[in-house]
Structure formats: structure tokens, C-alpha cells
Scaffold this motif. Structure first.
Motif, PDB file in Angstrom:
ATOM      1  N   ALA A 186      26.445   4.466 -75.911  1.00  0.00           N
ATOM      2  CA  ALA A 186      27.543   5.378 -75.563  1.00  0.00           C
ATOM      3  C   ALA A 186      27.061   6.821 -75.689  1.00  0.00           C
ATOM      4  O   ALA A 186      26.472   7.208 -76.698  1.00  0.00           O
ATOM      5  CB  ALA A 186      28.733   5.123 -76.481  1.00  0.00           C
ATOM      6  N   THR A 226      29.528   5.535 -62.326  1.00  0.00           N
ATOM      7  CA  THR A 226      30.889   6.073 -62.335  1.00  0.00           C
ATOM      8  C   THR A 226      31.436   6.130 -60.915  1.00  0.00           C
ATOM      9  O   THR A 226      30.829   5.642 -59.964  1.00  0.00           O
ATOM     10  CB  THR A 226      30.903   7.455 -63.021  1.00  0.00           C
ATOM     11  OG1 THR A 226      32.259   7.829 -63.284  1.00  0.00           O
ATOM     12  CG2 THR A 226      30.227   8.536 -62.168  1.00  0.00           C
ATOM     13  N   MET A 252      32.903  10.327 -72.587  1.00  0.00           N
ATOM     14  CA  MET A 252      31.886   9.313 -72.890  1.00  0.00           C
ATOM     15  C   MET A 252      31.526   8.530 -71.631  1.00  0.00           C
ATOM     16  O   MET A 252      32.397   8.249 -70.800  1.00  0.00           O
ATOM     17  CB  MET A 252      32.406   8.311 -73.931  1.00  0.00           C
ATOM     18  CG  MET A 252      32.844   8.900 -75.249  1.00  0.00           C
ATOM     19  SD  MET A 252      31.581   9.847 -76.102  1.00  0.00           S
ATOM     20  CE  MET A 252      30.392   8.555 -76.481  1.00  0.00           C
ATOM     21  N   LYS A 259      34.212  14.098 -63.134  1.00  0.00           N
ATOM     22  CA  LYS A 259      32.783  14.287 -63.422  1.00  0.00           C
ATOM     23  C   LYS A 259      31.941  14.129 -62.166  1.00  0.00           C
ATOM     24  O   LYS A 259      30.967  14.831 -61.960  1.00  0.00           O
ATOM     25  CB  LYS A 259      32.325  13.327 -64.534  1.00  0.00           C
ATOM     26  CG  LYS A 259      32.066  11.918 -64.067  1.00  0.00           C
ATOM     27  CD  LYS A 259      31.672  10.974 -65.162  1.00  0.00           C
ATOM     28  CE  LYS A 259      32.838  10.208 -65.763  1.00  0.00           C
ATOM     29  NZ  LYS A 259      33.836   9.654 -64.844  1.00  0.00           N
ATOM     30  N   GLU A 271      27.950   0.058 -79.938  1.00  0.00           N
ATOM     31  CA  GLU A 271      27.760   0.764 -78.664  1.00  0.00           C
ATOM     32  C   GLU A 271      26.690   1.861 -78.752  1.00  0.00           C
ATOM     33  O   GLU A 271      26.984   3.045 -78.560  1.00  0.00           O
ATOM     34  CB  GLU A 271      29.078   1.362 -78.173  1.00  0.00           C
ATOM     35  CG  GLU A 271      30.130   0.281 -77.950  1.00  0.00           C
ATOM     36  CD  GLU A 271      31.052   0.576 -76.789  1.00  0.00           C
ATOM     37  OE1 GLU A 271      30.620   0.468 -75.645  1.00  0.00           O
ATOM     38  OE2 GLU A 271      32.218   0.915 -77.059  1.00  0.00           O
TER      39      GLU A 271
HETATM   40  C1  FMN Z   1      32.636   4.301 -75.003  1.00  0.00           C
HETATM   41  C2  FMN Z   1      33.079   4.702 -73.621  1.00  0.00           C
HETATM   42  C3  FMN Z   1      32.271   4.418 -72.536  1.00  0.00           C
HETATM   43  C4  FMN Z   1      32.638   4.794 -71.244  1.00  0.00           C
HETATM   44  N1  FMN Z   1      31.777   4.550 -70.207  1.00  0.00           N
HETATM   45  C5  FMN Z   1      32.090   4.996 -68.966  1.00  0.00           C
HETATM   46  C6  FMN Z   1      31.138   4.862 -67.899  1.00  0.00           C
HETATM   47  O1  FMN Z   1      30.022   4.353 -68.057  1.00  0.00           O
HETATM   48  N2  FMN Z   1      31.511   5.333 -66.678  1.00  0.00           N
HETATM   49  C7  FMN Z   1      32.728   5.920 -66.450  1.00  0.00           C
HETATM   50  O2  FMN Z   1      32.987   6.307 -65.316  1.00  0.00           O
HETATM   51  N3  FMN Z   1      33.628   6.077 -67.444  1.00  0.00           N
HETATM   52  C8  FMN Z   1      33.336   5.633 -68.700  1.00  0.00           C
HETATM   53  N4  FMN Z   1      34.232   5.809 -69.727  1.00  0.00           N
HETATM   54  C9  FMN Z   1      35.509   6.525 -69.439  1.00  0.00           C
HETATM   55  C10 FMN Z   1      35.240   8.030 -69.415  1.00  0.00           C
HETATM   56  O3  FMN Z   1      35.073   8.518 -70.746  1.00  0.00           O
HETATM   57  C11 FMN Z   1      36.315   8.847 -68.675  1.00  0.00           C
HETATM   58  O4  FMN Z   1      37.588   8.552 -69.209  1.00  0.00           O
HETATM   59  C12 FMN Z   1      36.353   8.554 -67.177  1.00  0.00           C
HETATM   60  O5  FMN Z   1      35.051   8.338 -66.656  1.00  0.00           O
HETATM   61  C13 FMN Z   1      37.002   9.717 -66.425  1.00  0.00           C
HETATM   62  O6  FMN Z   1      36.315  10.911 -66.678  1.00  0.00           O
HETATM   63  P1  FMN Z   1      36.457  12.195 -65.726  1.00  0.00           P
HETATM   64  O7  FMN Z   1      37.898  12.313 -65.352  1.00  0.00           O
HETATM   65  O8  FMN Z   1      35.957  13.344 -66.519  1.00  0.00           O
HETATM   66  O9  FMN Z   1      35.593  11.948 -64.517  1.00  0.00           O
HETATM   67  C14 FMN Z   1      33.884   5.448 -71.029  1.00  0.00           C
HETATM   68  C15 FMN Z   1      34.710   5.723 -72.132  1.00  0.00           C
HETATM   69  C16 FMN Z   1      34.319   5.360 -73.401  1.00  0.00           C
HETATM   70  C17 FMN Z   1      35.209   5.690 -74.563  1.00  0.00           C
END
Ligand code: FMN
Length: 216
Positions: free
Chosen positions: A49, A80, A65, A86, A46
Motif C-alpha cells: 500500500a 486505476t 492510497m 488522480k 498490505e
Molecule cells: C489500501 C488501499 C489501496 C487502494 N488501492 C487502490 C488502487 O490500487 N487503485 C485505485 O484506483 N484506488 C485504490 N484505492 C482507492 C483510492 O485510495 C482512492 O479512493 C480512489 O482511487 C479515488 O482516488 P482519486 O479520486 O484521487 O482518483 C485504495 C485505497 C486503499 C485504502
């Protein structure tokens, strides 16, 4: 205390190739592209990431992430839910920091800059390329909001699968991209004896990049 022992014993030395002001690209985007290619070639898991830091309107930081889905002269894009924590923070305070770590290469890159939403056309185009189940999940998940239990999530997923039975799943209005427009980049190359190389690029308001070295 196996973890404490592990932390104390894991004193890894870093051994990357030197990173020098005289050899880096003048444009940090080109430097980033080179390093991303190296990370892909080194089969870093990844490599896209990125830890994304945001700040709330009252100054509380948070980090999580995301997956970098593109980078070019216009900025660094990820996708997202705009109503997630976020999402709300970025709409309230449109600034962000990002950090990518490529363990196999002992490299870290940091970016900082202003943030804007991607256009709806851009978000549509990216959403259309996602697998059907990911599209359905975007509808089913009210990201960052409390839910009663796993069963509720599974029920919502089923509900939206029935609502959109064909291949055509529209993009939810609250789902889309953000673009970070970096005004600061830092390239960190791990080196022996903790004497790491850190090359900083700053642009301020001009399009010309200043390059300097930071103490490790
Ligand atoms: C490797 C990895 C990649 C991720 N990619 C995304 C992403 O591209 N978009 C996203 O919304 N959340 C992604 N997540 C989940 C976020 O880390 C997070 O749990 C989620 O977006 C909620 O975050 P918030 O409550 O701060 O908005 C990813 C998690 C991991 C571990």
C-alpha cells in the motif's frame, strides 16, 4: 478529549537497526527490494500500500492510497481509472510522489518521479488476472465522479454482470496502469531519540545515483 490524550501519550520511540551510507545498496531499486522483502517477512499488513501524491495543473496537491502492483528497472506500477481525479491529474501533469510506511519495521520509503501510462498490453495482462467481480466493478465505477446513491452503483454492477455473463470481461478503455519512474528515493529508518536515519538517492538526468544523508 480521549483523542487528544491519546495523541499526547503515544510518544513512541523508534528502535530500528541503523541505516548507513556505507552499507546501503548503490542501486536504490535493490535497496527497495530488500526492504519490501523485509516488510513481507515481518508480515506488515498490505506492505504494497502506497500513498500517492499528484498535483493538478493549477498546483493543488492531493493524496490517496494505491496498491503497488510491480516494481523493477522500468519503474513502479499501479492500476486505476484514467478518468479518476488522480488519472486526470497524472495525464495533465505527469509527475507523482509515493510513500510507503512499514510500521512494524519503523521504516518509510519515498519516491518521486515522472509518470507514464503502462502499455495497453501490460494493462490487459494485469486486468485479465483480476477476479471477475473486480473486473465488473471496474466497468461499474466511474471513479471519482458523483453518484446519486449506493443503489445506482449496485444497479450498474448488476447491469455489467449481465452484459458480460462469461469469464471473459474485457478491460475498460479508461482503466489501466501508470508507471512512476523514480529520480529520487528516500529511505527512512526510525531510530531512538528521534535521531532517525535518512538516506537520499538522486539521479538527476544521469543513470548514476548520488547517495547522501539528510538530517532527521
Ligand atoms: C489500501 C488501499 C489501496 C487502494 N488501492 C487502490 C488502487 O490500487 N487503485 C485505485 O484506483 N484506488 C485504490 N484505492 C482507492 C483510492 O485510495 C482512492 O479512493 C480512489 O482511487 C479515488 O482516488 P482519486 O479520486 O484521487 O482518483 C485504495 C485505497 C486503499 C485504502
Amino acid at each position: 478529549m480521549i483523542i487528544q490524550k491519546h495523541i499526547e501519550e503515544l510518544r513512541r520511540d523508534y528502535s530500528g537497526e541503523p541505516l548507513d551510507e556505507s552499507i546501503v545498496e548503490r542501486d536504490p531499486l535493490l535497496q527497495f527490494g530488500k526492504w519490501m522483502e523485509d516488510a513481507v517477512r515481518a508480515e506488515v499488513p498490505e506492505p504494497h500500500a502506497m500513498a500517492l501524491a499528484t498535483v493538478s495543473s493549477d498546483g493543488n496537491p492531493s493524496v490517496r492510497m494505491v496498491l503497488l502492483r510491480g516494481f523493477d528497472q522500468s519503474g513502479f506500477v499501479f492500476y486505476t481509472n484514467y478518468n479518476s481525479r488522480k488519472g486526470k491529474e497524472l495525464i495533465d501533469k505527469p509527475v507523482a510522489g509515493g510513500s510507503l510506511f512499514w510500521h512494524e519495521l519503523d521504516r518509510q520509503v519515498r519516491i518521486e518521479g515522472k509518470v507514464e501510462k503502462t502499455s495497453s498490453e501490460e494493462s490487459d495482462a494485469y486486468f485479465a488476472r483480476r477476479p471477475r467481480k473486480s473486473k465488473i466493478a471496474a466497468w461499474a465505477s466511474n471513479q471519482s465522479n458523483e453518484i446519486k446513491g449506493r443503489a445506482e452503483l449496485d444497479r450498474l454492477f448488476k447491469e455489467f454482470e449481465e452484459r458480460f455473463p462469461g469469464e471473459e470481461v474485457p478491460r475498460p478503455g479508461n482503466w489501466g496502469g501508470f508507471r512512476i519512474k523514480p529520480t529520487i528515493y528516500e529511505f527512512w529508518q526510525g531510530r531512538p531519540n528521534r535521531l532517525h536515519d535518512r538516506i537520499l538517492y538522486t539521479s538527476g538526468n544521469s543513470s548514476k545515483w548520488e547517495i547522501s544523508r539528510l538530517a532527521p
